[in-house]
Design a protein around this motif. Structure first.
Motif, short mmCIF file in Angstrom:
data_model
loop_
_atom_site.label_atom_id
_atom_site.label_comp_id
_atom_site.label_asym_id
_atom_site.label_seq_id
_atom_site.Cartn_x
_atom_site.Cartn_y
_atom_site.Cartn_z
N ARG A 1 0.85 -1.20 0.00
CA ARG A 1 0.00 0.00 0.00
C ARG A 1 0.88 1.24 0.00
O ARG A 1 1.81 1.35 0.79
CB ARG A 1 -0.90 0.01 1.23
N GLU B 1 -2.15 -0.19 -9.01
CA GLU B 1 -3.60 0.01 -9.17
C GLU B 1 -4.13 0.93 -8.08
O GLU B 1 -3.53 1.03 -7.00
CB GLU B 1 -4.34 -1.33 -9.14
N VAL C 1 -7.28 1.90 -5.61
CA VAL C 1 -8.46 1.31 -4.99
C VAL C 1 -9.26 2.44 -4.38
O VAL C 1 -8.76 3.19 -3.55
CB VAL C 1 -8.05 0.32 -3.87
#
Ligand SMILES: Nc1ncnc2c1ncn2[C@@H]1O[C@H](COP(=O)(O)OP(=O)(O)OP(=O)(O)O)[C@@H](O)[C@H]1O
Ligand SMILES: [Mg+2]
Length: 341
Positions: A244, A270, A272
């Motif tokens: 993260r 990506e 989120v």
């Protein structure tokens, strides 16, 4: 040929039913299956896969359309009495007399197995102790929770000291505490009594936890058999390492560098969307969280280098998660569908 290490040998077992519209179909399609003495073997498959139909044939509750199974060397079609004596049954539907106490239920089913007198009494004591219901034995079972009823059902399956027991989805609809006890009981049957357990479930986590070997079942067929490790290896699935990184931007040049770490096959970035579960200001304008996802065969070995490289390259890692492949991934790979409903 049945060897001394084989408990169940199933060959070409098939069952044809008629569907609601009257069209015949095979719920179980020529299944072969070998279960070794003293192992916990699980059939894992979604609703309608054919698990109950398969074990109901093995248990002699329904007749196969074709094929045969041997339990402890006894054919279910040619020596059904001997085969049944070797087997204890814990059916998917709980079957107890509601107005009788736990003890009375056990004594009733014990007499059906031809037990009586002091032998029956002491065996009932033993199985009550085993499922930890000694102190509740004189209460009516209609006062019991679903989990306690299930435990009585398991005790019934154990009464005649079978070498093999089958348990059909024994944890479905059961509270977590009783579910835990039931899973522990399954393992203790193997470890303390040397029993063989044929277990069915559609729950990947518990199958993964208790099974020595797993048969993955779908549409009446066994798609693959092995230990959990073997099944995962078969599909060549990789670990997923999830970093993260909050709201900071990560460039494709930075991702390319991470990809140079040994064993890493891909690195992606990506975003989120943050959920506003009560914390947001209600207008949904929270910035998206970013994560860098690396895939590698041996994820934990690649981890230190990935973190080191990220640090020197200015990627600020907020948390790391290693996700190992599981039976869910195996099922998906074999069938193209998710196991979960
Ligand atoms: N007596 C029956 N007559 C007709 N069809 C049946 C009969 N018993 C089962 N089936 C059908 O056969 C298929 C396999 O059912 P089975 O009960 O063996 O699956 P399962 O894997 O045990 O599923 P579940 O998780 O729902 O218990 C399903 O399509 C089911 O509807
Ligand atoms: Mg079933």
């Amino acid at each position: 040929m049945t060897t001394t290490t084989t408990m169940v040998e199933v060959r070409g077992l098939a069952k044809q039913f008629k569907s609601a519209s009257g069209a015949p179909f095979f719920a179980v399609k020529d299944v072969d299956l070998d279960i070794r003495k003293g192992e916990i073997y699980s059939l894992l498959g979604p609703n309608g896969a054919g698990k109950t139909t398969t074990i109901s044939m093995i248990g002699g509750l329904i007749a196969p359309t074709r094929g045969d199974a041997k339990i402890g060397g006894y054919s279910i079609t040619k020596q059904p009495l001997e085969a049944k004596r070797t087997l204890g049954v814990v059916p998917q539907e709980i079957a107890l007399y509601p107005t009788l106490t736990a003890r009375q239920n056990l004594e009733f089913f014990g007499r059906m197995y031809g037990m009586n007198g002091a032998a029956l009494k002491s065996r009932v004591d033993e199985v009550l102790e085993f499922i930890d219901l000694t102190d509740k034995q004189n209460e009516r079972v209609d006062k019991f929770s679903g989990g306690m009823k299930r435990r009585v059902n398991i005790a019934i399956g154990l009464l005649h000291k079978p070498q093999l027991i089958y348990m059909d989805e024994p944890t479905v609809g059961i509270d977590p505490q009783n579910r835990r006890r039931i899973l522990d009981t399954v393992v203790r049957m193997r470890d303390e009594f040397g029993m063989t357990v044929l277990y069915t479930s559609h729950l990947m986590e518990e199958v993964q936890e208790i099974s020595d070997r797993v048969g993955i079942m779908d549409h009446g067929e066994i798609m693959a058999v092995g230990t959990v490790g073997e099944l995962i290896q078969k599909i060549g699935e990789e670990d997923m390492l999830i970093f993260r990184v909050g709201t900071q931007a990560v460039s494709s040049a930075q991702l390319e560098k991470l990809k140079t770490v040994e064993g890493v096959t891909s690195v992606t970035y990506e975003q989120v969307a943050k959920t506003t579960n009560g914390e947001g200001n209600g207008n949904g304008a929270l910035p998206a969280d970013g994560r860098v996802v690396a895939r590698a065969k041996r994820g934990r070995q690649a981890l230190p280098d990935l973190i080191g490289l990220a640090n020197t390259d200015g990627i600020e890692i907020q948390s790391v998660e290693v996700r190992e492949p599981d039976l869910e991934a195996v099922f998906l790979s074999l069938t193209g569908r998710a196991l979960r409903d």
